[in-house]
Design a protein around this motif. Structure first.
Motif, PDB file in Angstrom:
ATOM      1  N   UNK A   1      39.763  42.135  42.581  1.00  0.00           N
ATOM      2  CA  UNK A   1      39.286  41.104  41.665  1.00  0.00           C
ATOM      3  C   UNK A   1      39.812  41.436  40.278  1.00  0.00           C
ATOM      4  N   UNK A   2      40.350  40.466  39.595  1.00  0.00           N
ATOM      5  CA  UNK A   2      40.859  40.712  38.253  1.00  0.00           C
ATOM      6  C   UNK A   2      42.294  41.188  38.265  1.00  0.00           C
ATOM      7  N   UNK A   3      42.684  41.777  37.151  1.00  0.00           N
ATOM      8  CA  UNK A   3      44.075  42.206  36.952  1.00  0.00           C
ATOM      9  C   UNK A   3      44.442  43.385  37.846  1.00  0.00           C
ATOM     10  N   UNK A   4      45.699  43.432  38.218  1.00  0.00           N
ATOM     11  CA  UNK A   4      46.229  44.565  38.983  1.00  0.00           C
ATOM     12  C   UNK A   4      46.296  45.787  38.083  1.00  0.00           C
ATOM     13  N   UNK A   5      46.384  46.976  38.664  1.00  0.00           N
ATOM     14  CA  UNK A   5      46.531  48.183  37.837  1.00  0.00           C
ATOM     15  C   UNK A   5      47.826  48.124  37.023  1.00  0.00           C
ATOM     16  N   UNK A   6      47.851  48.814  35.889  1.00  0.00           N
ATOM     17  CA  UNK A   6      49.080  48.854  35.091  1.00  0.00           C
ATOM     18  C   UNK A   6      50.128  49.735  35.759  1.00  0.00           C
ATOM     19  N   UNK A   7      51.357  49.611  35.314  1.00  0.00           N
ATOM     20  CA  UNK A   7      52.430  50.466  35.821  1.00  0.00           C
ATOM     21  C   UNK A   7      52.113  51.926  35.524  1.00  0.00           C
ATOM     22  N   UNK A   8      52.412  52.792  36.484  1.00  0.00           N
ATOM     23  CA  UNK A   8      52.211  54.231  36.287  1.00  0.00           C
ATOM     24  C   UNK A   8      53.233  54.724  35.274  1.00  0.00           C
TER      25      UNK A   8
ATOM     26  N   UNK B   1      39.623  52.791  41.047  1.00  0.00           N
ATOM     27  CA  UNK B   1      39.216  51.465  41.497  1.00  0.00           C
ATOM     28  C   UNK B   1      37.696  51.437  41.406  1.00  0.00           C
ATOM     29  N   UNK B   2      37.152  50.363  40.876  1.00  0.00           N
ATOM     30  CA  UNK B   2      35.711  50.239  40.698  1.00  0.00           C
ATOM     31  C   UNK B   2      35.196  49.273  41.747  1.00  0.00           C
TER      32      UNK B   2
ATOM     33  N   UNK C   1      34.440  45.461  50.939  1.00  0.00           N
ATOM     34  CA  UNK C   1      34.300  45.631  49.490  1.00  0.00           C
ATOM     35  C   UNK C   1      35.356  44.844  48.734  1.00  0.00           C
ATOM     36  N   UNK C   2      35.042  44.562  47.488  1.00  0.00           N
ATOM     37  CA  UNK C   2      36.054  44.085  46.543  1.00  0.00           C
ATOM     38  C   UNK C   2      36.095  45.118  45.415  1.00  0.00           C
ATOM     39  N   UNK C   3      37.228  45.218  44.749  1.00  0.00           N
ATOM     40  CA  UNK C   3      37.428  46.234  43.723  1.00  0.00           C
ATOM     41  C   UNK C   3      38.075  45.634  42.494  1.00  0.00           C
ATOM     42  N   UNK C   4      37.900  46.312  41.377  1.00  0.00           N
ATOM     43  CA  UNK C   4      38.678  46.024  40.176  1.00  0.00           C
ATOM     44  C   UNK C   4      39.370  47.325  39.779  1.00  0.00           C
ATOM     45  N   UNK C   5      40.495  47.198  39.110  1.00  0.00           N
ATOM     46  CA  UNK C   5      41.286  48.368  38.724  1.00  0.00           C
ATOM     47  C   UNK C   5      40.736  48.973  37.442  1.00  0.00           C
ATOM     48  N   UNK C   6      40.647  50.294  37.405  1.00  0.00           N
ATOM     49  CA  UNK C   6      40.229  51.014  36.208  1.00  0.00           C
ATOM     50  C   UNK C   6      41.422  51.496  35.406  1.00  0.00           C
TER      51      UNK C   6
END
Length: 136
Positions: A60-67, A81-82, A125-130
């Protein structure tokens, strides 16, 4: 004039950057708290800064940023991941080691996780990126 030519030929005198992180030399694990990459190559390495570290879950929401950044030898890159809302799911199967598909530097890899984590992460589950961090 000679000094200028020598500087141009010799570069800026800076050190060579760390080599790119070798995906095949990373210890990759995943869990309810995210993906962890441990540098097992024996030397510091750097991320390209192009690809995020992801795991295959409902996001849910934005993807994680580039490493980005330099990962020290034996250091760990953590992409949190939250956990969000849980769907109704039947009880999980026996807790045995499982895997979760993940992506590191644009390469699909297998991340090891506990059986119940893999079950809930994939189906329930659903997750959002931290915000990612480097440890060590």
């Amino acid at each position: 004039m000679i000094a200028v030519i020598l500087l141009a030929a010799g570069g800026c005198g800076g050190e060579d950057p760390e080599p790119l992180c070798p995906v095949d030399r990373m210890g990759i694990t995943a869990g309810m708290d995210g993906v962890r990459l441990t540098n097992q190559s024996g030397a510091a390495c750097r991320f390209r800064g192009t690809f995020p570290v992801t795991m295959q879950v409902r996001l849910e929401g934005a993807a994680p940023p580039a490493a980005k950044g330099v990962l020290p030898a034996a250091g760990t890159y953590v992409q949190p991941y939250i956990a969000g809302a849980a769907a109704a799911c039947p009880p999980p199967p026996q807790d045995t080691p499982q895997t979760v598909p993940a992506s590191v530097e644009g390469v699909t890899v297998t991340a090891v996780t506990r059986g119940t984590d893999a079950y809930f992460m994939a189906a329930c589950m659903s997750f959002s990126a931290g915000v990612p961090r480097i440890e060590g």
